[in-house]
Design a protein around this motif. Structure first.
Motif, PDB file in Angstrom:
ATOM      1  N   VAL A  69       0.867  -0.976   0.001  1.00  0.00           N
ATOM      2  CA  VAL A  69       0.009   0.097  -0.036  1.00  0.00           C
ATOM      3  C   VAL A  69       1.097   1.306   0.056  1.00  0.00           C
ATOM      4  CG1 VAL A  69      -1.969  -1.172   1.155  1.00  0.00           C
ATOM      5  CG2 VAL A  69      -0.296   0.038   2.536  1.00  0.00           C
ATOM      6  N   LEU A  70       0.563   2.504  -0.811  1.00  0.00           N
ATOM      7  CA  LEU A  70       1.157   3.436  -0.630  1.00  0.00           C
ATOM      8  C   LEU A  70       0.377   4.428   0.525  1.00  0.00           C
ATOM      9  CD1 LEU A  70       2.806   5.975  -1.530  1.00  0.00           C
ATOM     10  CD2 LEU A  70       1.034   6.134  -3.472  1.00  0.00           C
ATOM     11  N   ASP A  71       0.962   4.730   1.339  1.00  0.00           N
ATOM     12  CA  ASP A  71       0.255   5.610   2.593  1.00  0.00           C
ATOM     13  C   ASP A  71       0.951   7.007   2.391  1.00  0.00           C
ATOM     14  OD1 ASP A  71      -0.945   6.354   5.051  1.00  0.00           O
ATOM     15  OD2 ASP A  71       0.914   5.364   6.151  1.00  0.00           O
ATOM     16  N   ILE A  72      -0.082   8.053   2.619  1.00  0.00           N
ATOM     17  CA  ILE A  72       0.325   9.541   2.794  1.00  0.00           C
ATOM     18  C   ILE A  72      -0.408  10.073   3.732  1.00  0.00           C
ATOM     19  CG2 ILE A  72       0.623  11.477   1.315  1.00  0.00           C
ATOM     20  CD1 ILE A  72       0.628  10.075  -1.320  1.00  0.00           C
ATOM     21  N   ASP A  73       0.384  10.683   4.560  1.00  0.00           N
ATOM     22  CA  ASP A  73      -0.302  11.504   5.578  1.00  0.00           C
ATOM     23  C   ASP A  73      -0.034  12.928   5.702  1.00  0.00           C
ATOM     24  OD1 ASP A  73      -0.449   8.878   6.555  1.00  0.00           O
ATOM     25  OD2 ASP A  73       0.440   9.342   8.623  1.00  0.00           O
ATOM     26  N   SER A  74      -1.015  13.725   5.930  1.00  0.00           N
ATOM     27  CA  SER A  74      -0.657  15.187   5.919  1.00  0.00           C
ATOM     28  C   SER A  74      -0.859  15.649   7.397  1.00  0.00           C
ATOM     29  CB  SER A  74      -1.766  15.807   4.991  1.00  0.00           C
ATOM     30  OG  SER A  74      -1.649  17.229   5.029  1.00  0.00           O
ATOM     31  N   ASP A  75      -0.417  16.964   7.689  1.00  0.00           N
ATOM     32  CA  ASP A  75      -0.345  17.389   9.038  1.00  0.00           C
ATOM     33  C   ASP A  75      -1.699  18.510   8.864  1.00  0.00           C
ATOM     34  OD1 ASP A  75       0.821  19.324   7.373  1.00  0.00           O
ATOM     35  OD2 ASP A  75       2.349  19.597   8.749  1.00  0.00           O
ATOM     36  N   GLU A  76      -2.316  18.459   7.958  1.00  0.00           N
ATOM     37  CA  GLU A  76      -3.513  19.149   7.737  1.00  0.00           C
ATOM     38  C   GLU A  76      -4.864  18.223   7.492  1.00  0.00           C
ATOM     39  OE1 GLU A  76      -3.498  22.035   4.673  1.00  0.00           O
ATOM     40  OE2 GLU A  76      -1.115  22.471   4.897  1.00  0.00           O
ATOM     41  N   GLN A  77      -5.719  18.689   8.144  1.00  0.00           N
ATOM     42  CA  GLN A  77      -7.176  17.882   8.001  1.00  0.00           C
ATOM     43  C   GLN A  77      -7.521  18.150   6.709  1.00  0.00           C
ATOM     44  OE1 GLN A  77     -10.042  18.488  10.850  1.00  0.00           O
ATOM     45  NE2 GLN A  77      -8.937  17.516  12.632  1.00  0.00           N
ATOM     46  N   ALA A  78      -8.351  17.123   5.925  1.00  0.00           N
ATOM     47  CA  ALA A  78      -8.945  17.075   4.821  1.00  0.00           C
ATOM     48  C   ALA A  78      -8.132  17.498   3.589  1.00  0.00           C
ATOM     49  CB  ALA A  78     -10.455  17.786   4.758  1.00  0.00           C
ATOM     50  N   GLN A  79      -6.741  16.866   3.714  1.00  0.00           N
ATOM     51  CA  GLN A  79      -6.153  17.364   2.705  1.00  0.00           C
ATOM     52  C   GLN A  79      -6.143  16.394   1.339  1.00  0.00           C
ATOM     53  OE1 GLN A  79      -3.173  19.627   3.123  1.00  0.00           O
ATOM     54  NE2 GLN A  79      -2.865  19.174   1.056  1.00  0.00           N
ATOM     55  N   PHE A  80      -6.596  15.476   1.389  1.00  0.00           N
ATOM     56  CA  PHE A  80      -6.885  14.417   0.172  1.00  0.00           C
ATOM     57  C   PHE A  80      -8.300  14.193  -0.084  1.00  0.00           C
ATOM     58  CE2 PHE A  80      -3.722  13.052   3.164  1.00  0.00           C
ATOM     59  CZ  PHE A  80      -2.452  13.223   2.223  1.00  0.00           C
ATOM     60  N   ASP A  81      -8.406  14.250  -1.555  1.00  0.00           N
ATOM     61  CA  ASP A  81      -9.729  13.935  -2.328  1.00  0.00           C
ATOM     62  C   ASP A  81      -9.481  13.154  -3.429  1.00  0.00           C
ATOM     63  OD1 ASP A  81      -8.366  15.324  -4.408  1.00  0.00           O
ATOM     64  OD2 ASP A  81      -9.425  17.324  -3.670  1.00  0.00           O
ATOM     65  N   GLU A  82     -10.682  12.835  -4.330  1.00  0.00           N
ATOM     66  CA  GLU A  82     -10.670  12.123  -5.359  1.00  0.00           C
ATOM     67  C   GLU A  82      -9.528  12.301  -6.437  1.00  0.00           C
ATOM     68  OE1 GLU A  82     -12.250   9.171  -5.634  1.00  0.00           O
ATOM     69  OE2 GLU A  82     -13.011   9.605  -3.440  1.00  0.00           O
ATOM     70  N   THR A  83      -9.319  13.557  -6.451  1.00  0.00           N
ATOM     71  CA  THR A  83      -8.006  14.228  -7.348  1.00  0.00           C
ATOM     72  C   THR A  83      -6.850  13.258  -7.038  1.00  0.00           C
ATOM     73  OG1 THR A  83      -9.004  16.185  -7.955  1.00  0.00           O
ATOM     74  CG2 THR A  83      -6.528  15.725  -8.394  1.00  0.00           C
ATOM     75  N   ASP A  84      -6.437  13.217  -5.769  1.00  0.00           N
ATOM     76  CA  ASP A  84      -5.448  12.470  -5.415  1.00  0.00           C
ATOM     77  C   ASP A  84      -5.546  10.857  -5.325  1.00  0.00           C
ATOM     78  OD1 ASP A  84      -3.905  14.721  -3.893  1.00  0.00           O
ATOM     79  OD2 ASP A  84      -5.895  14.905  -2.891  1.00  0.00           O
ATOM     80  N   ALA A  85      -6.499  10.615  -5.157  1.00  0.00           N
ATOM     81  CA  ALA A  85      -6.833   9.100  -5.505  1.00  0.00           C
ATOM     82  C   ALA A  85      -6.589   8.345  -6.852  1.00  0.00           C
ATOM     83  CB  ALA A  85      -8.346   8.736  -4.929  1.00  0.00           C
ATOM     84  N   ARG A  86      -7.356   9.208  -7.551  1.00  0.00           N
ATOM     85  CA  ARG A  86      -7.177   9.082  -9.186  1.00  0.00           C
ATOM     86  C   ARG A  86      -5.419   9.043  -9.765  1.00  0.00           C
ATOM     87  NH1 ARG A  86      -9.819  12.959 -10.899  1.00  0.00           N
ATOM     88  NH2 ARG A  86      -8.372  14.302 -12.140  1.00  0.00           N
ATOM     89  N   PHE A  87      -4.846  10.027  -9.350  1.00  0.00           N
ATOM     90  CA  PHE A  87      -3.566  10.212  -9.810  1.00  0.00           C
ATOM     91  C   PHE A  87      -2.737   9.281  -8.980  1.00  0.00           C
ATOM     92  CE2 PHE A  87      -5.080  14.221 -11.713  1.00  0.00           C
ATOM     93  CZ  PHE A  87      -4.470  14.180 -13.018  1.00  0.00           C
ATOM     94  N   LEU A  88      -2.969   8.825  -7.792  1.00  0.00           N
ATOM     95  CA  LEU A  88      -1.861   8.136  -7.101  1.00  0.00           C
ATOM     96  C   LEU A  88      -2.365   6.818  -7.395  1.00  0.00           C
ATOM     97  CD1 LEU A  88      -2.345   9.902  -3.512  1.00  0.00           C
ATOM     98  CD2 LEU A  88      -0.526   9.641  -4.942  1.00  0.00           C
ATOM     99  N   GLU A  89      -3.390   6.260  -7.759  1.00  0.00           N
ATOM    100  CA  GLU A  89      -3.791   4.958  -8.380  1.00  0.00           C
ATOM    101  C   GLU A  89      -3.105   4.881  -9.707  1.00  0.00           C
ATOM    102  OE1 GLU A  89      -7.234   2.024  -8.326  1.00  0.00           O
ATOM    103  OE2 GLU A  89      -7.528   3.833  -9.497  1.00  0.00           O
ATOM    104  N   GLN A  90      -2.872   5.914 -10.439  1.00  0.00           N
ATOM    105  CA  GLN A  90      -2.040   5.945 -11.765  1.00  0.00           C
ATOM    106  C   GLN A  90      -0.543   5.688 -11.376  1.00  0.00           C
ATOM    107  OE1 GLN A  90      -3.060   9.013 -14.770  1.00  0.00           O
ATOM    108  NE2 GLN A  90      -4.911   9.258 -13.722  1.00  0.00           N
TER     109      GLN A  90
END
Length: 158
Positions: A130-151
């Motif tokens: 698994v690729l795991d990415i954490d942010s020190d800000e809340q609500a940092q990730f969305d479907e754009t991240d999901a789509r590109f990270l999957e690619q």
């Protein structure tokens, strides 16, 4: 390709990902060492987006074991179905968590982590990491991240 990223000066993450994808492909092209490739992908994502933590957990003996990463010290082993990473592995899907404190069973490797995205990596249909990415800000990730990270994870030859 030289091991140097050309960063785009924009807050538009779609444009950042579109610029990063071919650069990662260039980094991976011709290199068959998995650890080197995971390390470079982690570094490229951290450098481009300045995420708090970016890394891979590899499936070994029915648990996730820490692989190459960028950021502070991390949990070494995660059980199947535990935390965000283990849950993404069990459910075999990308998980986006806006507030890690609200995720049941969240494993707090760092109290500074506020939001997280986990992307399963498959080989022949089986999750191998698994690729795991954490942010020190809340609500940092969305479907754009999901789509590109999957690619991006599909570019890695496991």
């Amino acid at each position: 390709m030289a091991e140097e990223l050309k960063l785009i000066d924009t807050k538009d993450k779609t444009i950042q990902y579109q610029s990063l994808l071919p650069q990662i492909e260039g980094l991976l092209n011709g290199e068959d060492d998995l650890i080197a490739n995971l390390a470079n992908v982690s570094a490229a994502l951290k450098q481009t987006f300045n995420f708090f933590w970016v890394g891979f957990y590899l499936v070994k003996d029915q648990e996730l074991v820490l692989g190459p990463f960028q950021g502070p010290i991390a949990c070494t082993r995660i059980s199947f179905g535990k935390g965000v990473c283990g849950t993404a592995w069990k459910q075999q899907e990308i998980i986006i968590v806006d507030n890690v404190d609200e995720f049941p069973g969240h494993i707090a490797c760092s109290s500074l982590s506020k939001s997280e995205i986990v992307v399963p990596v498959r080989k022949n249909g089986i999750i191998v990491a698994v690729l795991d990415i954490d942010s020190d800000e809340q609500a940092q990730f969305d479907e754009t991240d999901a789509r590109f990270l999957e690619q991006i994870v599909k570019l890695i030859n496991f």
